[in-house]
Each structure stands twice: as structure tokens, then as C-alpha cells.
Scaffold this motif. Structure first.
Motif, short mmCIF file in Angstrom:
data_model
loop_
_atom_site.label_atom_id
_atom_site.label_comp_id
_atom_site.label_asym_id
_atom_site.label_seq_id
_atom_site.Cartn_x
_atom_site.Cartn_y
_atom_site.Cartn_z
N VAL A 30 37.48 49.79 42.36
CA VAL A 30 37.08 50.40 43.63
C VAL A 30 36.30 49.42 44.50
O VAL A 30 36.54 49.32 45.72
CB VAL A 30 36.23 51.67 43.37
CG1 VAL A 30 35.68 52.24 44.67
CG2 VAL A 30 37.07 52.72 42.65
N VAL A 31 35.38 48.67 43.88
CA VAL A 31 34.50 47.80 44.66
C VAL A 31 34.97 46.35 44.66
O VAL A 31 34.80 45.65 45.66
CB VAL A 31 33.06 47.88 44.08
CG1 VAL A 31 32.11 46.99 44.87
CG2 VAL A 31 32.56 49.32 44.10
N GLY A 32 35.56 45.90 43.56
CA GLY A 32 35.92 44.50 43.44
C GLY A 32 37.26 44.11 44.03
O GLY A 32 37.43 42.98 44.52
N GLU A 33 38.22 45.01 44.00
CA GLU A 33 39.55 44.65 44.47
C GLU A 33 39.65 44.42 45.98
O GLU A 33 40.38 43.52 46.41
CB GLU A 33 40.56 45.74 44.06
CG GLU A 33 41.02 45.63 42.62
CD GLU A 33 41.63 44.29 42.30
OE1 GLU A 33 42.60 43.90 42.95
OE2 GLU A 33 41.13 43.62 41.38
N PRO A 34 38.93 45.18 46.83
CA PRO A 34 39.02 44.90 48.27
C PRO A 34 38.64 43.46 48.65
O PRO A 34 39.38 42.81 49.39
CB PRO A 34 38.07 45.93 48.90
CG PRO A 34 38.11 47.07 47.94
CD PRO A 34 38.21 46.46 46.58
N VAL A 226 28.59 40.50 45.11
CA VAL A 226 27.88 41.76 44.84
C VAL A 226 28.73 42.66 43.93
O VAL A 226 28.21 43.29 43.01
CB VAL A 226 27.55 42.48 46.16
CG1 VAL A 226 27.03 43.89 45.90
CG2 VAL A 226 26.51 41.69 46.94
N ALA A 227 30.04 42.69 44.19
CA ALA A 227 30.93 43.50 43.35
C ALA A 227 30.95 42.97 41.91
O ALA A 227 30.93 43.76 40.96
CB ALA A 227 32.34 43.50 43.93
N SER A 228 30.98 41.66 41.74
CA SER A 228 30.97 41.07 40.40
C SER A 228 29.70 41.43 39.67
O SER A 228 29.71 41.78 38.47
CB SER A 228 31.12 39.55 40.50
OG SER A 228 32.32 39.19 41.12
N LEU A 229 28.57 41.36 40.37
CA LEU A 229 27.30 41.72 39.76
C LEU A 229 27.26 43.20 39.40
O LEU A 229 26.77 43.58 38.33
CB LEU A 229 26.16 41.37 40.71
CG LEU A 229 24.73 41.58 40.20
CD1 LEU A 229 24.48 40.74 38.96
CD2 LEU A 229 23.72 41.25 41.29
N ALA A 230 27.80 44.05 40.27
CA ALA A 230 27.81 45.49 40.01
C ALA A 230 28.64 45.83 38.78
O ALA A 230 28.25 46.70 37.98
CB ALA A 230 28.36 46.23 41.23
#
Length: 273
Positions: A30-34, A226-230
Motif C-alpha cells: 500500500v505504501v511502498g509500491e507507489p 519513509v515507506a521502507s522504514l514503515a
């Protein structure tokens, strides 16, 4: 008895890692692919621009190009491929973290299995991911210099190794200082030593100056990091919760049995005396 307990913890750690991997996959999708799709679009636009420049350089004649056949389509990469990678990663780290938990239980303080699981997960997240991430932040695919990818990968894994070794050294130092300084002061001293040693490693290890191509959108890079960290935060938080619960259920009855056996042995010893 000890071997069966470790084996039980290992199985539960891998199960907790699998469950944590499911949550991490959801966040990654959801967060990383975009931002990944955005970086691919930037790469394709740059490639089209380079091709147009080469076309103009040949006087309007198209330069011969060989189209590379995509072995795995992008939809498969972003679903099945991503899920497989994250789940395998979660199971592997869950197993390793459960072994670290087995070693730490009762050796780093009189904490319950749940608290020890949380401390183990937090230490693993900090040493295995957060510290290396601060030195060598994650970058989207194909945005760096391909000629130095081997060097950059080596530096990243070297930073992980150094971080883990420094973390283990901090724990050992804290235990040795505890009798003289007390647990709280020893923990602060060991933590300060870890921060100083990590700072020295940051200073002496070279930077990845070519990890991101010039002109790559800063906002897109920030979103990806940020997505990687999340993803990592979710992975380790869920693992700590699930594994702590499973470890508590496994160890609590055995601790009660051991206490009961010790209580039964005391009257017999008194009678023999």
C-alpha cells in the motif's frame, strides 16, 4: 528440557515472523509500491530522453537497440514476488530473533518473556536495520550508478555487521558495569558507548555519493525511504507482540512446574536433614 524449549521458541519465532511478514507485506504494497512505480516512471522517462538524444545524434536515423525481455512482469513483482520476499524475510528474521531471545532470557535482567521479546525485537530493529539505514538510506531500484552497486551492497552489509557487533559489545559492557554502577547507570553508559562507537563508524566508512542519480525527485526519494522504514517498524512491532504472547504461553507453565518441583523438593531435603 532446554533443547525442547529452544526448539519450541524457534518454531514460535518463525510463526511470529510469518504473521509479521503478512502485515509488513500489506504496508509495503500500500505504501511502498507507489514510490517504486514512480521511480520506474522516472527511469523510463530518462531512458526515452536518452534514446531521443541518441536518435538526434544519428541524424534522425534510429539507433539500433535490443529490447530486453522482461523475465518477470511488474504486476507479478509487486504482488507475488513482493509477498514471497517479505514473508521469507520475516520467517528468517523471526527464527534468528527467537534464538537471540533464548540467549537473552534471564541474562539481561529479570524481565518477563513478553518484555524480553520486546527488548530483543527493539535491539534487532535498531542494530540490523535502523543504524545501517541512517548511514546508508534505502533507495528505489535503478536510481543509482549500476557500476558501483556491488561496492554499495558491501558497505551496507559491513555496516550491519558492525552495528550488530557493537550492539553485542554494548550488552556485554552493560552487564559487566552493572555490579559497580547499578543497572540503570550501566545501561546508560553502555548505550552512550554504543552511540559513540556508531558515530565513529559513520565517520570512517565512505558515503554512497552515487547511490542516487542527479536530478531524481527528492520528494519521491523521501516517500520511498519513509515507506521502507514503515515496513520495518511494522514488521518488528508485530513480531514483538505476537512472539511475546507465544513465548509467554510456552514458558509460563514450565516456570510454574519448575517452581512446584522446587517446592516439593524442599520438604524432602528438610526431612533428610
Amino acid at each position: 528440557m532446554y533443547a525442547s524449549t529452544v526448539r519450541g521458541l524457534l518454531v514460535r519465532g518463525m510463526l511470529a515472523g510469518l504473521i509479521a511478514g503478512l502485515f509488513a507485506f500489506a504496508v509495503a504494497y500500500v505504501v511502498g509500491e507507489p514510490p517504486v512505480n514512480g521511480s520506474i516512471a522516472v527511469e523510463e522517462a530518462q531512458a526515452a530522453q536518452d534514446a531521443a538524444g541518441a536518435h538526434a545524434g544519428h541524424g534522425g536515423e534510429a539507433a539500433p537497440e535490443e529490447e530486453e525481455e522482461e523475465l518477470v512482469s511488474r504486476p507479478v513483482q509487486s504482488t507475488v514476488g513482493l509477498a514471497t520476499g517479505v514473508l521469507v524475510y520475516g520467517v528468517a528474521l523471526g527464527g534468528i530473533a527467537s534464538l537471540a531471545f533464548s540467549f537473552a532470557l534471564g541474562r539481561v535482567g529479570r524481565f518477563s518473556p513478553r518484555a524480553t521479546a520486546a527488548l530483543t525485537a527493539g535491539a534487532a530493529f535498531a542494530t540490523v536495520y535502523l543504524v545501517p539505514f541512517l548511514k546508508y538510506p534505502a533507495t528505489p531500484p535503478a536510481v543509482g550508478n549500476p557500476d558501483t552497486i556491488g561496492q554499495r551492497t558491501t558497505l551496507f552489509f559491513l555496516m550491519i555487521l558492525l552495528s550488530v557487533l557493537l550492539g553485542v559489545g554494548a550488552v556485554i559492557a552493560g552487564r559487566r558495569l552493572a555490579p559497580r554502577l547499578g543497572n540503570w547507570n550501566a545501561t546508560l553508559a553502555a548505550g552512550a558507548g554504543f552511540v559513540v562507537a556508531t558515530g565513529l563508524a559513520f565517520a570512517f566508512l565512505p558515503d554512497n555519493d552515487d547511490a542516487v542519480k542527479p536530478g531524481f525527485p527528492a520528494a519521491l526519494l523521501w516517500e520511498f525511504r519513509v515507506a521502507s522504514l514503515a515496513v520495518q517498524v511494522v514488521l518488528w512491532v508485530v513480531f514483538a507482540i505476537v512472539f511475546g504472547l507465544l513465548a509467554q504461553r510456552l514458558l509460563a507453565p514450565r516456570a510454574a512446574e519448575a517452581a512446584a518441583a522446587g517446592a516439593d523438593a524442599q520438604p524432602k531435603t528438610a526431612a533428610l536433614g
